[in-house]
Structure formats: C-alpha cells, structure tokens
Design a protein around this motif. Structure first.
Motif, PDB file in Angstrom:
ATOM      1  N   GLU A   1     -11.890  29.089  46.908  1.00 24.69           N
ATOM      2  CA  GLU A   1     -12.254  28.574  48.231  1.00 24.69           C
ATOM      3  C   GLU A   1     -13.631  29.075  48.642  1.00 24.69           C
ATOM      4  O   GLU A   1     -13.937  30.266  48.528  1.00 24.69           O
ATOM      5  N   PHE A   2     -14.462  28.155  49.135  1.00 23.28           N
ATOM      6  CA  PHE A   2     -15.777  28.516  49.648  1.00 23.28           C
ATOM      7  C   PHE A   2     -16.075  27.700  50.898  1.00 23.28           C
ATOM      8  O   PHE A   2     -15.426  26.691  51.171  1.00 23.28           O
ATOM      9  N   PHE A   3     -17.068  28.138  51.684  1.00 23.95           N
ATOM     10  CA  PHE A   3     -17.344  27.582  52.998  1.00 23.95           C
ATOM     11  C   PHE A   3     -18.696  26.874  53.015  1.00 23.95           C
ATOM     12  O   PHE A   3     -19.674  27.377  52.457  1.00 23.95           O
ATOM     13  N   VAL A   4     -18.742  25.724  53.693  1.00 26.03           N
ATOM     14  CA  VAL A   4     -19.972  24.939  53.817  1.00 26.03           C
ATOM     15  C   VAL A   4     -20.106  24.482  55.264  1.00 26.03           C
ATOM     16  O   VAL A   4     -19.180  23.875  55.818  1.00 26.03           O
ATOM     17  N   GLY A   5     -21.239  24.784  55.896  1.00 28.41           N
ATOM     18  CA  GLY A   5     -21.506  24.315  57.251  1.00 28.41           C
ATOM     19  C   GLY A   5     -22.229  22.984  57.241  1.00 28.41           C
ATOM     20  O   GLY A   5     -22.713  22.521  56.202  1.00 28.41           O
ATOM     21  N   TRP A   6     -22.338  22.368  58.400  1.00 24.54           N
ATOM     22  CA  TRP A   6     -22.981  21.061  58.486  1.00 24.54           C
ATOM     23  C   TRP A   6     -24.496  21.157  58.526  1.00 24.54           C
ATOM     24  O   TRP A   6     -25.183  20.153  58.671  1.00 24.54           O
ATOM     25  N   ASP A   7     -25.019  22.355  58.392  1.00 26.07           N
ATOM     26  CA  ASP A   7     -26.451  22.531  58.167  1.00 26.07           C
ATOM     27  C   ASP A   7     -26.734  22.662  56.668  1.00 26.07           C
ATOM     28  O   ASP A   7     -27.847  22.997  56.273  1.00 26.07           O
ATOM     29  N   GLU A   8     -25.722  22.374  55.831  1.00 26.84           N
ATOM     30  CA  GLU A   8     -25.850  22.483  54.383  1.00 26.84           C
ATOM     31  C   GLU A   8     -25.443  21.177  53.715  1.00 26.84           C
ATOM     32  O   GLU A   8     -24.544  20.480  54.176  1.00 26.84           O
ATOM     33  N   SER A   9     -26.097  20.874  52.596  1.00 22.43           N
ATOM     34  CA  SER A   9     -25.742  19.704  51.800  1.00 22.43           C
ATOM     35  C   SER A   9     -24.649  20.069  50.802  1.00 22.43           C
ATOM     36  O   SER A   9     -24.359  21.243  50.567  1.00 22.43           O
ATOM     37  N   PHE A  10     -24.056  19.055  50.215  1.00 18.77           N
ATOM     38  CA  PHE A  10     -23.073  19.287  49.161  1.00 18.77           C
ATOM     39  C   PHE A  10     -23.758  19.884  47.942  1.00 18.77           C
ATOM     40  O   PHE A  10     -24.801  19.400  47.492  1.00 18.77           O
ATOM     41  N   ASN A  11     -23.164  20.949  47.408  1.00 24.57           N
ATOM     42  CA  ASN A  11     -23.717  21.620  46.237  1.00 24.57           C
ATOM     43  C   ASN A  11     -22.799  21.384  45.037  1.00 24.57           C
ATOM     44  O   ASN A  11     -21.755  22.031  44.915  1.00 24.57           O
ATOM     45  N   PRO A  12     -23.154  20.463  44.144  1.00 25.61           N
ATOM     46  CA  PRO A  12     -22.262  20.173  43.012  1.00 25.61           C
ATOM     47  C   PRO A  12     -22.041  21.371  42.106  1.00 25.61           C
ATOM     48  O   PRO A  12     -21.013  21.457  41.420  1.00 25.61           O
ATOM     49  N   GLN A  13     -22.974  22.327  42.106  1.00 28.56           N
ATOM     50  CA  GLN A  13     -22.820  23.477  41.222  1.00 28.56           C
ATOM     51  C   GLN A  13     -21.602  24.315  41.604  1.00 28.56           C
ATOM     52  O   GLN A  13     -20.949  24.909  40.739  1.00 28.56           O
ATOM     53  N   SER A  14     -21.265  24.335  42.890  1.00 26.31           N
ATOM     54  CA  SER A  14     -20.082  25.083  43.309  1.00 26.31           C
ATOM     55  C   SER A  14     -18.813  24.479  42.711  1.00 26.31           C
ATOM     56  O   SER A  14     -17.904  25.205  42.296  1.00 26.31           O
ATOM     57  N   VAL A  15     -18.763  23.153  42.652  1.00 21.81           N
ATOM     58  CA  VAL A  15     -17.615  22.482  42.047  1.00 21.81           C
ATOM     59  C   VAL A  15     -17.565  22.772  40.555  1.00 21.81           C
ATOM     60  O   VAL A  15     -16.519  23.109  39.991  1.00 21.81           O
ATOM     61  N   ARG A  16     -18.700  22.662  39.888  1.00 18.98           N
ATOM     62  CA  ARG A  16     -18.738  22.907  38.447  1.00 18.98           C
ATOM     63  C   ARG A  16     -18.378  24.350  38.124  1.00 18.98           C
ATOM     64  O   ARG A  16     -17.640  24.626  37.168  1.00 18.98           O
ATOM     65  N   ASN A  17     -18.899  25.283  38.935  1.00 16.83           N
ATOM     66  CA  ASN A  17     -18.573  26.686  38.697  1.00 16.83           C
ATOM     67  C   ASN A  17     -17.079  26.951  38.888  1.00 16.83           C
ATOM     68  O   ASN A  17     -16.478  27.736  38.153  1.00 16.83           O
ATOM     69  N   SER A  18     -16.478  26.302  39.877  1.00 18.86           N
ATOM     70  CA  SER A  18     -15.045  26.472  40.088  1.00 18.86           C
ATOM     71  C   SER A  18     -14.261  26.043  38.861  1.00 18.86           C
ATOM     72  O   SER A  18     -13.373  26.758  38.384  1.00 18.86           O
ATOM     73  N   TYR A  19     -14.605  24.878  38.331  1.00 17.37           N
ATOM     74  CA  TYR A  19     -13.890  24.399  37.150  1.00 17.37           C
ATOM     75  C   TYR A  19     -14.160  25.277  35.939  1.00 17.37           C
ATOM     76  O   TYR A  19     -13.270  25.501  35.115  1.00 17.37           O
ATOM     77  N   HIS A  20     -15.381  25.793  35.797  1.00 10.44           N
ATOM     78  CA  HIS A  20     -15.672  26.717  34.695  1.00 10.44           C
ATOM     79  C   HIS A  20     -14.836  27.987  34.799  1.00 10.44           C
ATOM     80  O   HIS A  20     -14.483  28.596  33.784  1.00 10.44           O
ATOM     81  N   LEU A  21     -14.497  28.369  36.037  1.00  2.00           N
ATOM     82  CA  LEU A  21     -13.671  29.548  36.244  1.00  2.00           C
ATOM     83  C   LEU A  21     -12.187  29.235  36.139  1.00  2.00           C
ATOM     84  O   LEU A  21     -11.345  30.119  36.332  1.00  2.00           O
ATOM     85  N   GLY A  22     -11.856  27.981  35.844  1.00  3.28           N
ATOM     86  CA  GLY A  22     -10.464  27.598  35.677  1.00  3.28           C
ATOM     87  C   GLY A  22      -9.747  27.338  36.972  1.00  3.28           C
ATOM     88  O   GLY A  22      -8.542  27.568  37.073  1.00  3.28           O
ATOM     89  N   ALA A  23     -10.474  26.858  37.999  1.00  8.00           N
ATOM     90  CA  ALA A  23      -9.879  26.720  39.322  1.00  8.00           C
ATOM     91  C   ALA A  23     -10.276  25.412  39.989  1.00  8.00           C
ATOM     92  O   ALA A  23     -11.366  24.873  39.756  1.00  8.00           O
ATOM     93  N   LEU A  24      -9.380  24.930  40.832  1.00 11.50           N
ATOM     94  CA  LEU A  24      -9.639  23.775  41.668  1.00 11.50           C
ATOM     95  C   LEU A  24     -10.518  24.211  42.832  1.00 11.50           C
ATOM     96  O   LEU A  24     -10.211  25.180  43.522  1.00 11.50           O
ATOM     97  N   PRO A  25     -11.650  23.522  43.090  1.00 12.85           N
ATOM     98  CA  PRO A  25     -12.517  23.913  44.203  1.00 12.85           C
ATOM     99  C   PRO A  25     -11.946  23.489  45.551  1.00 12.85           C
ATOM    100  O   PRO A  25     -11.520  22.348  45.722  1.00 12.85           O
TER     101      PRO A  25
END
Length: 371
Positions: A107-131
């Motif tokens: 689980e990670f947090f994103v505010g509306w002053d931030e864009s979607f970061n695809p790397q967070s999703v990819r890193n989650s899957y690399h760690l064996g986890a659902l983002p």
C-alpha cells in the motif's frame, strides 16, 4: 492512516503496457497450498465508451478481466503492508524476515498534486504484491479544510483533466491496481469529509461515482475499487449507507481499524463489520490496522489473527508499519517489541495465505532499482 502525523483521536468514534504477460509463480508457504492464479493475458484495446458504467461486481466475460476477478475473490488471505517508502525492497525485507512471509499487498499513498507513477505498480509486482494505491483528493497542504478540493468541485468536473489523464495512465499500465479513493470519509480529519471543505450530505457518493465513471469511460477496467471507512467507536448506529457509492461502483469494502488500548480485535472491529454487512456483501479487507504501544499491543495483535480466522468474509489485512517519524501517530510497527513480533509471526502462520508471490516479467528491466 493519513500521511499527516495527527489524526483520529475520537471522531466517528476513532489506488505493462499493452501486450504484457503476467507470470505467476507460486511461493513457498508452510500454510495450506492455494492454487496459483492464471496469467493475465495482454490487455485488449478498449471498445466504445459505454453509456452506463459496467458493474465491477459482475462475473467477467473477457480474458482481460479474468485475473482481476480472481484477485477480487482470492482463495486465501492477503497479507498487506504499508511502509514509508512502499513499495520498497529494503523495507519489504525488514518486514518479511520477522513476519515469516512476504507481503502480497503493497500500500502506498498518492495525493491529487501528484500524477500516476507506473513504476510504483511495477515495483509492487516485482516484490510479489498487488499494488494498493490510496488516492487522496487534496493538495500539498494537510489541512482538513481544503475548499479547492471539495466534493462538489470533483463531481462537477473541475478535475476531469487530471482524472482522465490519471485513468489513461492506469489503463496503459494494464496490470490490476487497487484504488482506495478518499478513505476514512466518515471521519472529520480529511478535506473530503462531508463536514469539511464546504461539503454537504450526499456529495461524497456523487464524487465517487463521477471519478469511477471517468475511469470506465477511459477503459481503465484493471482497477479494483476499494471503499474504506474508518471503524466506528461508541454507540453510533447510523451506519455507512449514506456514504456507500453502491454495488456497481465498489469491488471491495475496507475498514481502517487501529487498537487504541483495546485488548481484543472484536472490540475494535465487530460493530463496524456489522454496519458494513448492513449495506453490502462485498469482500472485506482490513485496509489499515495496527496497535499503539502499551501492554495490550501484543495480546491485541495475537487476537487479530484469531479474529481473521473466524471471519471468512474478510480476505486479509494491511498492517501500517510506521513510526511517528515516518507517518504514524505512534510506533505502530509489529517489529517494535519482541512480544508483538512473536504474536504477529505466530498469528500470520495460522492464516491460509494466498500462495504467491506474484512475479511480473517485464519486456525490459525497470528504469530504476527498487529502493
């Protein structure tokens, strides 16, 4: 748990690209074996914009939603974690070793002053986890009153450019992503509470449905929508019905549940779980949980796992592994003391965990190493 340090003292009583193939590898577990999920086929081109949103709860009919459906209805319990820099390899290692298992939700947090970061999703899957992306409609300010981000402005289209761009990026990423939009809405510590920012009763549901509908129109069918109030403390009985967006707009329902001196998990969760069941039969995820320091922390942690084993409609939990220096009001870490760590490890071993990790095969290595 907000990213700000101060919160919830007693209110309601206290969210790869096209053609990517996902490879699922069964993890080693001492618990019961759970059948690994089938790979998710490459994402198909989005069709015409539907006139009305499709119900996420409906049984999927196409290959692009088969993994999503299996993730929504897991054959086992999720073990989730929230850490300061999640998804982080180093922080995951610090959790997995004492827990005796690898987290299957990051689980990670994103505010509306931030864009979607695809790397967070990819890193989650690399760690064996659902983002699990907790998406907070607010700016850089952590003030609980932010009229610029009012629910009415969201529902009226003031943020449609940002929302459409975010949805398109989520769709392009392709992998399933849990989005927990505007959580703990029944409290008074966030700008999206109906008591703050000029919001009125009914505004929350309108805002949620508007955001959801924009994602549907953008073809972002890979989202698992998580609606997550805070637990109710005290005799409050009005329930969650006025804040619930409806079955067609929600895949999971959550509860944020922190032990603040209670000795049993039921004392924190039972009343609110009954209020949830009064409005929906969706799968339940304990979307944030932990216990404050004190003599009840280890016993409460041990009882949390007994409680989870008794409630088969609850599909898992996310532990808030934070300290006051990195986003927690207290030192919520289960690793903070030996007794709590032992209780956590023993309790986790009693669950029938989803037999992952998930491993994603990328066309090329990630642009940067996972910290």
């Amino acid at each position: 748990m907000p990213r700000r340090l101060a919160h919830r003292q007693g209110v309601v009583g206290l969210g790869w690209a096209l053609g990517l193939v996902l490879l699922l590898v069964a993890g080693c577990s001492s618990q019961g074996v759970v059948s690994p999920l089938a790979p998710w086929p490459p994402q198909q081109t989005a069709g015409p914009v539907p006139s009305t949103p499709a119900a996420p709860s409906a049984t999927p009919s196409g290959p692009t939603t088969s993994l999503k459906y299996r993730l929504i209805h897991p054959d086992g319990d999720y073990f989730g974690i929230s850490t300061w820099k999640a998804p982080s390899q180093a922080e995951t290692n610090l959790v997995a070793a004492p827990a005796g298992a690898t987290p299957t939700i990051q689980e990670f947090f994103v505010g509306w002053d931030e864009s979607f970061n695809p790397q967070s999703v990819r890193n989650s899957y690399h760690l064996g986890a659902l983002p699990l992306l907790t998406w907070e409609p607010e700016g850089a300010s952590k003030d609980s009153n932010q009229p610029a981000y009012s629910l009415r402005r969201i529902a009226s289209g003031a943020f449609d450019g940002y929302l459409t761009s975010f949805a398109a990026a989520v769709r392009t990423e392709g992998q399933p992503v849990v989005i927990r939009f505007a959580h703990e809405m029944n409290g008074d510590w966030y700008p999206w509470s109906e008591g703050n920012s000029g919001n009125r009763p009914g505004d929350y549901v309108k805002a949620w449905r508007h955001v959801h509908d924009l994602f549907v129109r953008a073809g972002a069918v890979n989202v698992i929508w998580l609606w997550s109030p805070n637990v109710v403390r005290g005799p409050e009985t009005t329930g969650f019905a006025s804040l619930y967006p409806g079955a067609d707009y929600v895949d999971w329902v959550g509860l944020d549940a922190y032990a603040l001196g209670e000795s049993t998990a039921g004392a924190v969760l039972d009343h609110s779980l009954s209020l949830l069941h009064a409005v929906t039969d969706k799968p339940v995820l304990i979307s944030e949980t932990a216990a404050e320091p004190g003599p009840e922390k280890a016993p409460w942690t041990a009882d949390l796992f007994r409680w989870l084993n008794r409630h088969q409609d609850v599909i898992g939990f996310v532990w808030f592994e934070h300290t006051p220096t990195d986003g927690g009001k207290y030192d919520y870490r289960f690793t903070a003391d030996p007794a709590t760590e032992q209780a956590f490890r023993k309790g986790l071993a009693s669950l029938r965990l989803v037999d992952w990790p998930i491993r994603a095969t990328l066309p090329t290595p990630p642009p940067s190493p996972i910290p």
